[in-house]
Each structure stands twice: as structure tokens, then as C-alpha cells.
Design an enzyme around this catalytic site. Structure first.
Site, PDB file in Angstrom:
ATOM      1  N   LEU A 318       0.435  -2.056  10.087  1.00  0.00           N
ATOM      2  CA  LEU A 318       1.338  -2.031   8.930  1.00  0.00           C
ATOM      3  C   LEU A 318       1.347  -0.679   8.247  1.00  0.00           C
ATOM      4  CD1 LEU A 318       0.476  -5.498   7.318  1.00  0.00           C
ATOM      5  CD2 LEU A 318       2.484  -4.916   8.687  1.00  0.00           C
ATOM      6  N   GLY A 319       0.233   0.024   8.286  1.00  0.00           N
ATOM      7  CA  GLY A 319       0.169   1.311   7.618  1.00  0.00           C
ATOM      8  C   GLY A 319      -1.193   1.952   7.754  1.00  0.00           C
ATOM      9  N   ASP A 435      -5.721   6.339  -6.825  1.00  0.00           N
ATOM     10  CA  ASP A 435      -4.678   6.728  -5.873  1.00  0.00           C
ATOM     11  C   ASP A 435      -3.402   5.934  -6.148  1.00  0.00           C
ATOM     12  OD1 ASP A 435      -3.490   8.124  -3.839  1.00  0.00           O
ATOM     13  OD2 ASP A 435      -4.389   6.957  -2.213  1.00  0.00           O
TER      14      ASP A 435
END
Length: 638
Positions: A318-319, A435
Site C-alpha cells: 500500500l505504501g 511527521d
């Protein structure tokens, strides 16, 4: 004779129960009928407004003379113009919740969390049979949880945590077969805990509960398995004669024997937990073994996650992020999950330390935070398991078609801000994300913002205002003081959130802001210049500009909030709770005027240029690149 008397008593009770049912039915029908010119949904909403104190005037456009409430703020209607949603979270509302809410018979979602509402939860709430989501958390509700809550058979999401509720757990909660999430933590509930049908639940922070129901000082109803049915009267049913009496004795003996067996099993499980050095305890569920902590945080086997992700196949990827890769997985019960496989899994500390940190993180439960579903740990691997978000991240949706419209972008901004408020101001201990960016804001099935990837964020100690560690984050989102000193605080996240707002406005990544217009130099100075010159059309997403599908006033306000969040000095940036209020239109003018009187931004612009916007320094990095720099050792306070 005795059996005849018992029979008469039962008939009498049944008669009164029938009368009660008729009364309930009549009152429900009465709620549907309306004299000419009266909308009972309007009446109900006005009763709710009258029982609440609204210091910010968010309910000011609720008008008793209106025919249709669907245009009112905080009210959602179906295509048939029935009120199906009532959402006033984090509005500083006080007062009480009116029982008239039950006249909104089509309600599916009620969100009243993070307010100051007190009083008892209306017992009539059990009439809202279509209700799917009920969130009354972080208020001052007191008294017992109404037994009628168990009548909400469509309810899937129930949060009553962080109130002052008392009394025993209603056994009716165990009958809610559709319930997937339940949070009753941090109240004053007591007695034994029913067996909840919810896959995920939390009951921590209730010091008077009895985990097994066998404790000698445990008050309340005895814990029973879900499969056992009791008659409503609570007394044995006799059909007459000594034969039935003997049958009752036999049944009673059997029930007593079964109860002793359950007690013995409970004592055995308690003994095994006491002798287990692990902080988690084993339970069986279906065809697989799992480990859970209080709150039902699940421990997966590595093999199970291998199978779920097809051995972490690239097709399931997915990432990729700074902490590791994320894979889509399908569990044995067909539940779709997202599995984050952490980098350097064998070097992230010991098992007990990791489990303790994971358990603390799992307590961060909020509508706008990605819930931790479970974890896996081996000698070489550490993985975190989350619910799968079918709509992906904000970053991916910004590039997809159709584009996100302006109203959704604003809702994303407010939702993400509320999630960060919970991490900074309501979580104990506090959590810094470090983040904040569009790629870490996910979208649920309703396009509500869900803040993710805070799973390994450093926890703030109560006695420290900052944390010194390795600098982790994404270039373009890192606050200047964090990059230069390694000191992160809540204001570090505020800076990243300001950049996120600009991403929502422009539809571009942080390092793309000025490239389209061939801008060079300091990106934030360029944004400020455009705002001063009132040329925001140069900044807004081209897709929105083509359709002119944005509100110019709201756009201007969002850019102002972004500039306030990205001020050079951390002390000049607002808190996230202030950011939420400003995004909702409260206090922005005062904050903006105060910032304009300060010349600190202009004095420090050269320093920002050195730290953030050197194209030579970051020429090999993109928005998806994570910057990891060992922080300098601080010899003392600076």
C-alpha cells in the site's frame, strides 16, 4: 395451590409488561404524528438546543419557525430530508442532553464528544433503533448506563469513555451483536464485566470492576456466558405439581454445576496469568490463537500475517514510509487490515519494552486517530496491524479523480486537527507525531480524516517539554528548530500541520508549491507574499480554480491559519486546540492581528531560507523521502 399462585403472579406480570409495551408503542407513534404546521424533528432539535449552553453560537441558525432543519449547522439529512446525523463535537457545549433526541427516529449518527455536557444519559435513547454510531465521550455524564442502550441492535460504534458514569455494566450490552467498537474506559463502573460482542473494546480506568466476577468483594450481577438465556422475571417457571418442582431442582443443580465449572476455569486462567511473565494473556478465538490485553489489543502470529499479505507480496504493498512498508492483508475471518512491517524490527528494543509501548499507544483512541488493531513480534520482526482504509491517504486522493471538493478538504483539515489535539492535550502520556503530512492522513469510508503513523512517536514525559532524539520526518514538513537542534514539541507538529493546510489548498506536495509559478527562494515567504497581494488564485488547486468550486473567504482563512502555524519561533505558533477553533471561525482575526504586530517572522526569514529551502541541499529528496539525521548532543539547556 402454590403453583397456581405462581402462575397468577406470572400472568399479572405479563399483563403489566404488555401494558408497558403498549405505552411505549403509543409514545413512539405519538412522536411520528404531527399536527398541521409542526415538524417534530424541528421540535426535537429545538428542545436539544434549549437544554444546552452554546458559548460559541454554533447552533444559532437553528430556528423554531423553520420548516426544514436540513440546512442547519451540525445536522445531516438523508435524501428524503429526514435527520440522520447530529454532530457537535468539540464545541464547548454544556448543559444536559434532552430526552427529545429520541423523537429523531431516523438518527444514525450522534457525535457529541469533547464537550462539557452533564446529567444522565436519557433512558429513552434505546428507542433510536436505527442508530449506528453513538459518541458521548469526554463529557461529564453521570449515573448508570441505561439498560435500554442494549436495545440499539443496529449500533456498531459506541463510545462513553471519559465521563463519570457509575453502576454495574448493563448485561444488555452483551446482546448487541452488531457492535464492533466499544469504549467504556475511565468512568466509575463497577461489578463484573459482561462478555461483549464487540471485536474491540476498552474498559480500562474503572477501578471497581471485577475482571472475572468471582472476586469475594465483587458486587453486582454475576458474569454469564452469552449463550445463556434468562427469563425476564428472574424466577423459575413452574408448570405445576411436584414433577415440575423436581425438574426445577434438577435444572438448578445443573446450573449450579455449570457455574462451578466456569468459576474453576476462571480461577485457572487467573492463576496462569499471574504466573505468566508476559504482560499479555492467551485466549482462544475460533480457529486461531491470539494474545490480547485489556481493551482487546490482539497479538498476531507472524505466519498468520504472512498468509494474510500473501507473504508480503509487492502486489499487496500500500505504501512505503519512514518506519517501514505497509501491506494490505485479509485475515482468516475476511477482515481486511493494513499491516505495517517495521524497519529493523530486531533492533527496536526488547519484547517487553515493545509490548509496553504498543499497549500505551493502543490507549490513544479517537475518531480522528487510526486505531491500533494489534501487533506481532518475533526475534527479527515487529509489525503493527491497523484497520484498512479503503479511501487511502489524502496525498493519494489529491492526485486522483474526481478531485476532493473544497468542503471535504476543510473537513479533512478540521478532523486531522482534532486528532492532533487528542494526541497533544488529552492523551496521557502526550504523544508527538513528528511527521504530519498529507500522506499520513487517511480517509475512512465517509472521507473523515484519520491521523495515522503516530504508532512509534516518542511519548512526552510529564516533566519535560521536549524530546531530543534522531530527527525523523519528511523534508518540507520539518520545523526549523527540530531540524537544527533535534528538539521536538507539540509546536513541531503544529508546523507540519500548517504545511498540510497548504497541501490541501494547493493540491501539491510541499516542495511543489512554488515550482508551478517558477518561484525560487523561501516557499513560505512566497505564500505570504501571495496572500498580502490578495492573489490567492495563484495558490489554489488548479482543479478547484477551473470549477470555481471553493469559498474565497474560507480559502483566505485557511491560508492565514497555515501561516500562523508555520511561524519561525515555536512560541508564536498556536496550540492545536486553538487551530481547531480558528478553522471553525473562532478567534482567527485576533490571532492574525497579533501576528502582524510581531516582526519576528521577517527577522528570521533568512534563517528559514538556510534551514528549509536550499534546492541544492535537498535536490535528491521528494515528498516521500524521509529525512533521518542524528540529532546533536545537547550539553544543557539553551
Amino acid at each position: 395451590m402454590e403453583s397456581t399462585i405462581v402462575m397468577m403472579m406470572m400472568i399479572t406480570r405479563s399483563f403489566f409488561c404488555f401494558l408497558g409495551f403498549l405505552c411505549l408503542l403509543c409514545s413512539s407513534v405519538h412522536g411520528l404524528l404531527s399536527p398541521k404546521g409542526v415538524n417534530f424533528e424541528v421540535q426535537a432539535l429545538m428542545d436539544i438546543k434549549a437544554s444546552l449552553h452554546d458559548p460559541h453560537g454554533v447552533l444559532d441558525n437553528w430556528d423554531r419557525d423553520a420548516v426544514d432543519p436540513c440546512s442547519w449547522t451540525m445536522v445531516t439529512c438523508s435524501s428524503e430530508n429526514f435527520v440522520i446525523g447530529l454532530g457537535t463535537p468539540s464545541q464547548n457545549l454544556s448543559g444536559t442532553l434532552s430526552p427529545s433526541i429520541t423523537n429523531l427516529t431516523n438518527l444514525r449518527i450522534v457525535l457529541l464528544q469533547n464537550n462539557n455536557i452533564k446529567g444522565k444519559i436519557p433512558a429513552e435513547i434505546g428507542r433510536l433503533t436505527r442508530l449506528e454510531t453513538l459518541d458521548l465521550s469526554d463529557n461529564f455524564f453521570h449515573g448508570e448506563i441505561p439498560f435500554s442502550v442494549g436495545y440499539l441492535q443496529s449500533l456498531q460504534y459506541l463510545r462513553l469513555n471519559n465521563n463519570s458514569l457509575s453502576g454495574v455494566f448493563p448485561l444488555s450490552l452483551s446482546n448487541m451483536t452488531q457492535l464492533a467498537f466499544l469504549d467504556l474506559s475511565y468512568n466509575n463502573l463497577s461489578g463484573p464485566v459482561p462478555r461483549f460482542a464487540a471485536k474491540t473494546f476498552s474498559i480500562v480506568g474503572n477501578p471497581l470492576i471485577c475482571p472475572t466476577g468471582t472476586e469475594p468483594d465483587c458486587n453486582g450481577t454475576t458474569l454469564i456466558p452469552m449463550s445463556m438465556n434468562l427469563n425476564q422475571t428472574g424466577v423459575p417457571l413452574y408448570a405445576g405439581g411436584s414433577r415440575n418442582h423436581k425438574m426445577a431442582i434438577a435444572v438448578g443443580s445443573s446450573v449450579g454445576t455449570v457455574s462451578l465449572i466456569f468459576i474453576a476455569v476462571g480461577l485457572f486462567l487467573w492463576w496462569r496469568q499471574r504466573h505468566n511473565q508476559n504482560t499479555f494473556f492467551d485466549v482462544k478465538d475460533g480457529n486461531h490463537h491470539e494474545e490480547v490485553s485489556l481493551g482487546n489489543l490482539r497479538r498476531f502470529g507472524f505466519r498468520e500475517l504472512q498468509i494474510a499479505t500473501n507473504n508480503f507480496s509487492s502486489k499487496n504493498l500500500l505504501g512505503k514510509g519512514g518506519y517501514g512498508n505497509v501491506y494490505k492483508g485479509i485475515l482468516g475471518d475476511s477482515t481486511v487490515v493494513a499491516v505495517k512491517r517495521l524497519k529493523d524490527g530486531g533492533a527496536l528494543g526488547g519484547e517487553i519494552q515493545f509490548q509496553t509501548e504498543v499497549e500505551m499507544i493502543s490507549l490513544a483512541v479517537h475518531r480522528n486517530l487510526l486505531r491500533l488493531y494489534g501487533f506481532c513480534i518475533t526475534q527479527t520482526e515487529k509489525l503493527l496491524v491497523y484497520p484498512y482504509m479503503s479511501n487511502g491517504s489524502v496525498a493519494s486522493r489529491m492526485k486522483a479523480k474526481p478531485v476532493l471538493d473544497w468542503s471535504i478538504r476543510k473537513r479533512i483539515a478540521i478532523g486531522a486537527a482534532r486528532g492532533l489535539v487528542y494526541l497533544h492535550e488529552q492523551c496521557d502520556p502526550k504523544i508527538i507525531h513528528r511527521d504530519v503530512k498529507a500522506a499520513n492522513i487517511l480517509l475512512d469510508d465517509y472521507c473523515e480524516a484519520v491521523v495515522g503513523d503516530f504508532g512509534l512517536a516518542k511519548l512526552l514525559d510529564h516533566q519535560d517539554s521536549h524530546v531530543t532524539t534522531a530527527v525523523r520526518g519528511t523534508v518540507g514538513h520539518i520545523a526549523p528548530e527540530y531540524l537544527s537542534t533535534g528538539q521536538s514539541s507539540e509546536k513541531t507538529d503544529v508546523f507540519g500541520f500548517g504545511i498540510l493546510l497548504l497541501e490541501l489548498v494547493t493540491g501539491q506536495r510541499a516542495f511543489e508549491f512554488g515550482k508551478a509559478a517558477n518561484q525560487k527562494g523561501v516557499m513560505l515567504d512566497w505564500v505570504k507574499k501571495i496572500h498580502q497581494e490578495k492573489k490567492l488564485e495563484l495558490l489554489v488547486d488548479k482543479e478547484l480554480l477551473k470549477k470555481k468550486s471553493y469559498d474565497e473567504i474560507e480559502l483566505d482563512e485557511m491560508v492565514r491559519v497555515a501561516l500562523l502555524c508555520t511561524q519561525y519561533l515555536p512560541g508564536h505558533r498556536p496550540k492545536m486546540s486553538e487551530v481547531v477553533r480558528m478553522l471553525e471561525g473562532d478567534g482567527l482575526a485576533e490571532k492574525w492581528e497579533a501576528s502582524q504586530r510581531s516582526d519576528s517572522v521577517s527577522k528570521c526569514s533568512n534563517r528559514i531560507n538556510e534551514l528549509m529551502s536550499s534546492s541544492d541541499r535537498y535536490s535528491d529528496l521528494t515528498d516521500d523521502s524521509s529525512l533521518l539525521v542524528q540529532a546533536m548532543e545537547l550539553s544543557g539547556p539553551r
